[in-house]
Motif scaffolding. Structure first.
Motif, mmCIF file in Angstrom:
data_model
loop_
_atom_site.group_PDB
_atom_site.id
_atom_site.type_symbol
_atom_site.label_atom_id
_atom_site.label_comp_id
_atom_site.label_asym_id
_atom_site.label_seq_id
_atom_site.Cartn_x
_atom_site.Cartn_y
_atom_site.Cartn_z
ATOM 1 N N ARG A 69 0.828 -1.204 0.000
ATOM 2 C CA ARG A 69 0.000 0.000 0.000
ATOM 3 C C ARG A 69 0.866 1.260 0.000
ATOM 4 N N SER A 70 1.961 1.215 0.724
ATOM 5 C CA SER A 70 2.874 2.371 0.769
ATOM 6 C C SER A 70 3.447 2.666 -0.609
ATOM 7 N N ARG A 71 3.831 1.615 -1.326
ATOM 8 C CA ARG A 71 4.376 1.801 -2.660
ATOM 9 C C ARG A 71 3.305 2.309 -3.627
ATOM 10 N N GLU A 72 2.101 1.761 -3.522
ATOM 11 C CA GLU A 72 1.021 2.190 -4.397
ATOM 12 C C GLU A 72 0.689 3.666 -4.191
ATOM 13 N N GLU A 73 0.833 4.146 -2.958
ATOM 14 C CA GLU A 73 0.513 5.536 -2.661
ATOM 15 C C GLU A 73 1.706 6.468 -2.863
ATOM 16 N N GLY A 74 2.820 5.914 -3.329
ATOM 17 C CA GLY A 74 3.947 6.756 -3.720
ATOM 18 C C GLY A 74 4.979 7.025 -2.659
ATOM 19 N N TYR A 75 4.915 6.322 -1.523
ATOM 20 C CA TYR A 75 5.895 6.556 -0.461
ATOM 21 C C TYR A 75 7.138 5.721 -0.706
ATOM 22 N N GLY A 76 8.294 6.346 -0.618
ATOM 23 C CA GLY A 76 9.541 5.667 -0.952
ATOM 24 C C GLY A 76 10.347 5.204 0.242
ATOM 25 N N SER A 77 9.739 5.111 1.419
ATOM 26 C CA SER A 77 10.451 4.677 2.619
ATOM 27 C C SER A 77 11.095 3.310 2.399
ATOM 28 N N ARG A 78 12.284 3.125 2.966
ATOM 29 C CA ARG A 78 12.904 1.804 2.949
ATOM 30 C C ARG A 78 12.161 0.903 3.934
ATOM 31 N N PHE A 79 12.068 -0.376 3.606
ATOM 32 C CA PHE A 79 11.400 -1.348 4.467
ATOM 33 C C PHE A 79 12.351 -2.480 4.815
ATOM 34 N N VAL A 80 12.408 -2.828 6.099
ATOM 35 C CA VAL A 80 13.098 -4.026 6.557
ATOM 36 C C VAL A 80 12.062 -4.863 7.291
ATOM 37 N N MET A 81 11.952 -6.135 6.909
ATOM 38 C CA MET A 81 10.908 -6.998 7.431
ATOM 39 C C MET A 81 11.439 -7.870 8.570
ATOM 40 N N LEU A 82 10.682 -7.948 9.658
ATOM 41 C CA LEU A 82 10.970 -8.864 10.756
ATOM 42 C C LEU A 82 10.131 -10.112 10.541
ATOM 43 N N THR A 83 10.755 -11.264 10.568
ATOM 44 C CA THR A 83 10.034 -12.472 10.177
ATOM 45 C C THR A 83 10.407 -13.675 11.028
ATOM 46 N N CYS A 84 9.518 -14.664 11.062
ATOM 47 C CA CYS A 84 9.791 -15.961 11.658
ATOM 48 C C CYS A 84 10.138 -16.949 10.539
ATOM 49 N N MET A 85 10.639 -18.095 10.915
ATOM 50 C CA MET A 85 11.055 -19.080 9.915
ATOM 51 C C MET A 85 9.916 -19.470 8.979
ATOM 52 N N SER A 86 8.680 -19.453 9.463
ATOM 53 C CA SER A 86 7.546 -19.910 8.665
ATOM 54 C C SER A 86 7.003 -18.843 7.724
ATOM 55 N N ASP A 87 7.612 -17.647 7.722
ATOM 56 C CA ASP A 87 7.071 -16.521 6.958
ATOM 57 C C ASP A 87 7.722 -16.338 5.591
ATOM 58 N N HIS A 210 9.276 11.319 -8.338
ATOM 59 C CA HIS A 210 9.589 12.405 -7.403
ATOM 60 C C HIS A 210 10.570 13.390 -8.014
ATOM 61 N N GLN A 211 11.565 12.888 -8.721
ATOM 62 C CA GLN A 211 12.555 13.775 -9.335
ATOM 63 C C GLN A 211 11.931 14.653 -10.416
ATOM 64 N N PHE A 243 5.571 16.967 0.371
ATOM 65 C CA PHE A 243 6.236 17.732 -0.689
ATOM 66 C C PHE A 243 7.527 18.361 -0.164
ATOM 67 N N ILE A 244 7.443 19.001 0.991
ATOM 68 C CA ILE A 244 8.620 19.656 1.562
ATOM 69 C C ILE A 244 9.696 18.628 1.884
ATOM 70 N N LYS A 245 9.283 17.471 2.429
ATOM 71 C CA LYS A 245 10.243 16.428 2.797
ATOM 72 C C LYS A 245 10.987 15.899 1.572
ATOM 73 N N ILE A 246 10.233 15.576 0.502
ATOM 74 C CA ILE A 246 10.865 15.040 -0.703
ATOM 75 C C ILE A 246 11.731 16.106 -1.369
ATOM 76 N N PHE A 247 11.234 17.346 -1.434
ATOM 77 C CA PHE A 247 12.009 18.424 -2.048
ATOM 78 C C PHE A 247 13.335 18.613 -1.309
ATOM 79 N N LYS A 248 13.283 18.606 0.012
ATOM 80 C CA LYS A 248 14.513 18.790 0.793
ATOM 81 C C LYS A 248 15.445 17.608 0.631
#
Length: 270
Positions: A69-87, A210-211, A243-248
């Motif tokens: 959902r974050s990607r679909e809405e245009g947010y470029g935050s990095r993601f690190v996933m916490l997972t168990c062995m079964s995931d 964004h660019q 807008f301000i965050k991405i511009f900066k």
């Protein structure tokens, strides 16, 4: 400091992750915490973080859906996933949507988390430097007629579908554009388009968008007296703070400061 959003439904795990790391020593600060994906998505919409450290299996909205959902809405935050062995099927999906890494919760250590954060910090810094080079330089020396940097021209690739997407972005940057909408536009799978776009252009689709938007915002800032919030809306950012965050992030200056510096430069040349 890079802002981190911790997302984990188990309070004990969330507190442990927060406490075991000296975040500021690594250049990060924990700016928010959420107990599920739905809550986290609302927080991302209000103030997009640089990094989202999220569990995968959660109530209401899991970590993969949050990433999607974050990607679909245009947010470029990095993601690190916490997972168990079964995931691991979820991990595979998360990596397809652009997750930077995953960490096994059962074997998570201070060293593994620190190493991951160092990697993410280097990636974020690389993005910032690249953004500064591509987006900040066009106005230098020619504030009245800034030009798009070479990597933001439409003809960066001869691949027909990617070229079609690039042309669409340059013509419709103010519209709601997502990886999903572009995959429908060229009638290709979403994950395939995302991977192919990065391979052919060197940018993620959202980073490229964004660019393009920031370059157009630069033109408005220098060539008009439109208010900053209106400029943001005109180039496709419906959220003023985002807008301000991405511009900066791409220019090292807020839009107001960028305008002030270039207007001053104009007067100096007269």
């Amino acid at each position: 400091m890079w802002n981190v959003l911790l997302v984990e439904d188990e309070v004990f795990v969330r507190e442990s992750v927060r406490e075991i790391i000296a975040w500021e020593e690594l250049g990060f600060t924990v700016s928010g915490e959420a107990g599920n994906g739905a809550e986290a998505l609302e927080m991302i919409r209000r103030e997009p973080p640089d990094l989202v450290l999220t569990d995968i299996i959660m109530p209401e909205m899991d970590g993969v859906e949050l990433l999607k959902r974050s990607r679909e809405e245009g947010y470029g935050s990095r993601f690190v996933m916490l997972t168990c062995m079964s995931d691991f099927e979820y991990v595979r999906q998360a990596m397809e949507y652009g997750a930077s890494n995953y960490i096994l919760k059962l074997s998570m250590s201070v060293n593994s988390l620190r190493e991951t954060l160092r990697k993410i910090s280097a990636e974020l810094q690389k993005d910032r430097v690249q953004g500064n080079r591509l987006a900040a330089s066009p106005a230098i020396g020619a504030p009245s007629r800034p030009q798009l940097p070479p990597l933001l021209q439409e003809n960066v690739t001869t691949h027909p579908e990617i070229q079609k997407i690039l042309q669409y972005i340059h013509a419709n940057f103010a519209q709601d554009i997502t990886v999903k909408s572009m995959s429908h536009y060229v009638m290709m799978g979403e994950n395939y388009v995302s991977t192919l776009f990065k391979k052919k252009t060197g940018h993620t689709l959202i980073h490229y968008l964004h660019q393009v938007r920031v370059n157009q915002a630069i033109r408005y800032l220098i060539e008009t007296d439109l208010p900053v919030h209106e400029i943001g809306h005109r180039v496709g950012f419906m959220n003023d703070n985002y807008f301000i965050k991405i511009f900066k992030r791409l220019t090292s200056h807020t839009p107001s400061r960028y305008r002030q510096l270039n207007k001053t430069d104009d007067r100096t040349k007269l």
